[in-house]
Design a protein around this motif. Sequence first.
Motif, PDB file in Angstrom:
ATOM      1  N   PRO A 199      14.510  39.942 -40.473  1.00 49.20           N
ATOM      2  CA  PRO A 199      13.284  40.045 -41.273  1.00 49.20           C
ATOM      3  C   PRO A 199      13.209  38.901 -42.290  1.00 49.20           C
ATOM      4  O   PRO A 199      14.240  38.380 -42.735  1.00 49.20           O
ATOM      5  N   LEU A 200      12.004  38.546 -42.687  1.00 46.84           N
ATOM      6  CA  LEU A 200      11.806  37.383 -43.552  1.00 46.84           C
ATOM      7  C   LEU A 200      12.535  37.528 -44.874  1.00 46.84           C
ATOM      8  O   LEU A 200      13.172  36.571 -45.359  1.00 46.84           O
ATOM      9  N   ASP A 201      12.477  38.701 -45.486  1.00 44.19           N
ATOM     10  CA  ASP A 201      13.122  38.874 -46.785  1.00 44.19           C
ATOM     11  C   ASP A 201      14.642  38.748 -46.669  1.00 44.19           C
ATOM     12  O   ASP A 201      15.298  38.188 -47.562  1.00 44.19           O
ATOM     13  N   VAL A 202      15.201  39.241 -45.553  1.00 43.53           N
ATOM     14  CA  VAL A 202      16.648  39.117 -45.342  1.00 43.53           C
ATOM     15  C   VAL A 202      17.013  37.658 -45.112  1.00 43.53           C
ATOM     16  O   VAL A 202      18.016  37.151 -45.636  1.00 43.53           O
ATOM     17  N   ARG A 203      16.188  36.983 -44.323  1.00 44.95           N
ATOM     18  CA  ARG A 203      16.452  35.568 -44.034  1.00 44.95           C
ATOM     19  C   ARG A 203      16.419  34.724 -45.301  1.00 44.95           C
ATOM     20  O   ARG A 203      17.227  33.809 -45.479  1.00 44.95           O
ATOM     21  N   ARG A 204      15.497  35.021 -46.192  1.00 44.87           N
ATOM     22  CA  ARG A 204      15.400  34.266 -47.443  1.00 44.87           C
ATOM     23  C   ARG A 204      16.644  34.429 -48.291  1.00 44.87           C
ATOM     24  O   ARG A 204      17.046  33.509 -49.012  1.00 44.87           O
ATOM     25  N   ALA A 205      17.272  35.592 -48.192  1.00 47.45           N
ATOM     26  CA  ALA A 205      18.476  35.833 -48.993  1.00 47.45           C
ATOM     27  C   ALA A 205      19.620  34.913 -48.584  1.00 47.45           C
ATOM     28  O   ALA A 205      20.512  34.615 -49.395  1.00 47.45           O
TER      29      ALA A 205
END
Length: 515
Positions: A199-205
């Motif tokens: 997911p995008l939010d996980v990837r950003r982390a």
Amino acid sequence: MSALPAGWVRTTIGAIATLENGRAFKPSEWSSDGLPIIRIQNLNRPEAPYNLYSGPVSERHIVETGDLLFAWSGTPGTSFGAHIWRGNTAILNQHIFNIRTDPNHIDLEFLRLAINQTLDEQIAKAHGGAGLRHVTKKAFAETEIALPPLAEQKRIRERLRLHEERVRLAHSNLSAAIAAADGARASLLRAAYDLTLLPLDVRRAYASEPYVAIRDVVTEMSYGTSAKSSRTGEVPVLRMGNIQFGELDWSELVFTSDPDEIRRYGLTVGDVLFNRTNSPQLVGKTAVYRGERPAIYAGYLIRVRCSDRILPDYLAFCLNSPVGREYCRLVKSDGVSQSNINSRKLAAFKLPCPSREDQQRIVNSVRAGLAQLAVMTGHIERASILLDRLYSRIVSAALSGRMNTSDNHDEPASLQLERLLNAAAADRKRDRIFQTGTSAMAMSVYEILDGTQDWMSAQDLAERFGIKFGATPEEIEPFFSELRDLERDGLLLIESVLNDAGLKISERLRLREQS
């Protein structure tokens, strides 16, 4: 044997055509200019390079546009077959027949189709090993075909040409679908490396986290055994050929029963196998051992054991991704025909290292995508097989007169065959007259022995070849070159001739009979 339609006749290839074998060339005879030499690979792969020859050549070895050629030696399923030559003037290499016949009675395109319909029969009666086999001139000439009237030959040829075009288009579409599946697989593996399956939010982390080198996330990297393997034994030895499309292929195995080898190189579940030596295109392919059966690994593989920081499947997906393949291309060391990537270079490959939970999410997504692609690819491959079977049945029906192509007004094929046989008899008589008054045209060693069909002394063979007393080594070398080629290809039998005391006094030779 089914009955033939009215006007058709059964005959043999040798009855309606003459067979000219190609010339044997030594690599030293190749040149930078001259006529192209047609080898079997040039018939099967139009893009294959040609060797050139600029020296003198017999007229019977010249090939012109439209000639019908038959490759009679090689690997069953890939080498054998009849082809219409579409190129310019060229020279025929050995292991290929130029099939010459009268176009006023035989349509060459029809004959090509008829011959290729007998390929299973040709391969069955060929001799040699499983990998390299040969059809003798005699066996090929005696092959039976059903011959329709000339007008019907042309109608059948045109009908099948339309079907062949449709089949070719269908195969082109299936090949495009396979290419699309390969592209989708590469994109899926690229997404695994880029973490875009998360997911995008996980990837950003993870965006600010540095990549890690393989050396930082594994506990062991070791080369496999260099000991010689056997065709039988207790435990399989996995080699580079057993890594296929990111998975282990358990066919074409070799084995060992050496307890020290089994103990030292035994694999455990989760071991990652990296192919360190292979062709430039394949070096670096990777798979995970899942404990399917006890096994060890060979020296061209590196066994990588992962630490708790990285999952074996995630590591293998990253190495098989376009990023991993490009890294292998950049760091490989190239030899004559193979490339190598040592463990130091493998250890330096960098990749993202998310949590084990997120790695597992990526692995699950990739596995699901690869499974769907495998199903699609399987359907495509089965469709290709069914398409070939359908076309083969259409050809079989056409060549046995079951496609409603007959016409009662056609001249019967029996009359055409009679004229062909009479013309061939006249040619043979003319050749005998010519050869009694002049020197016969030089023949190859194969043609001499094939015409004899019996043992011949080495001296008689040399004389028939044209070697005279006092010949120079340069004049003799083509004779021995052909003998070496025939012996290498398994076509030649050589037997010692002994005197009463059991001492060898000479040798005799003949072509090997089919087995």
